[in-house]
Design a protein around this motif. Sequence first.
Motif, PDB file in Angstrom:
ATOM      1  N   LEU A  70       0.828  -1.209   0.000  1.00 55.26           N
ATOM      2  CA  LEU A  70       0.000   0.000   0.000  1.00 55.26           C
ATOM      3  C   LEU A  70       0.865   1.262   0.000  1.00 55.26           C
ATOM      4  N   ALA A  71       1.921   1.262   0.799  1.00 50.73           N
ATOM      5  CA  ALA A  71       2.809   2.425   0.850  1.00 50.73           C
ATOM      6  C   ALA A  71       3.473   2.653  -0.499  1.00 50.73           C
ATOM      7  N   GLN A  72       3.903   1.585  -1.140  1.00 49.62           N
ATOM      8  CA  GLN A  72       4.532   1.710  -2.453  1.00 49.62           C
ATOM      9  C   GLN A  72       3.520   2.220  -3.481  1.00 49.62           C
ATOM     10  N   SER A  73       2.298   1.762  -3.382  1.00 45.53           N
ATOM     11  CA  SER A  73       1.254   2.194  -4.305  1.00 45.53           C
ATOM     12  C   SER A  73       0.981   3.682  -4.156  1.00 45.53           C
ATOM     13  N   VAL A  74       0.917   4.159  -2.932  1.00 48.70           N
ATOM     14  CA  VAL A  74       0.677   5.577  -2.694  1.00 48.70           C
ATOM     15  C   VAL A  74       1.842   6.394  -3.234  1.00 48.70           C
TER      16      VAL A  74
ATOM     17  N   PRO B 196      -4.625   6.185   3.929  1.00 49.76           N
ATOM     18  CA  PRO B 196      -3.999   7.407   4.407  1.00 49.76           C
ATOM     19  C   PRO B 196      -2.653   7.682   3.728  1.00 49.76           C
ATOM     20  N   GLU B 197      -1.990   8.658   4.233  1.00 44.76           N
ATOM     21  CA  GLU B 197      -0.709   9.064   3.662  1.00 44.76           C
ATOM     22  C   GLU B 197       0.289   7.913   3.728  1.00 44.76           C
ATOM     23  N   PRO B 198       1.272   7.900   2.857  1.00 46.08           N
ATOM     24  CA  PRO B 198       2.246   6.806   2.834  1.00 46.08           C
ATOM     25  C   PRO B 198       2.916   6.568   4.172  1.00 46.08           C
ATOM     26  N   ASN B 199       3.121   7.625   4.939  1.00 47.18           N
ATOM     27  CA  ASN B 199       3.774   7.441   6.239  1.00 47.18           C
ATOM     28  C   ASN B 199       2.963   6.557   7.167  1.00 47.18           C
ATOM     29  N   GLU B 200       1.642   6.612   7.073  1.00 44.34           N
ATOM     30  CA  GLU B 200       0.800   5.744   7.902  1.00 44.34           C
ATOM     31  C   GLU B 200       0.995   4.284   7.518  1.00 44.34           C
TER      32      GLU B 200
END
Length: 68
Positions: free
Chosen positions: A33-37, A45-49
């Motif tokens: 999910l973080a990579q997708s964002v 939420p934001e990538p940091n989350e």
Amino acid sequence: MYNSDILTHLISKYGIDDVIKFCDMESEKNSILAQSVDKDKQHHPEPNEWKFERDWWANSGKQLKSRI
């Protein structure tokens, strides 16, 4: 509910071995999910989350592994 509360509940219900697997999977999910964002800026939420969740679950899995 905090992650630590969820972790405690899962351990009591499923046992450490299964929860270690869950921690690994949950961390991987949040990494994706973080990579997708980072790529398309469309997921919340934001990538940091997602990165926080990824790291929290990965670290919890490592801690559980050290207990067995």
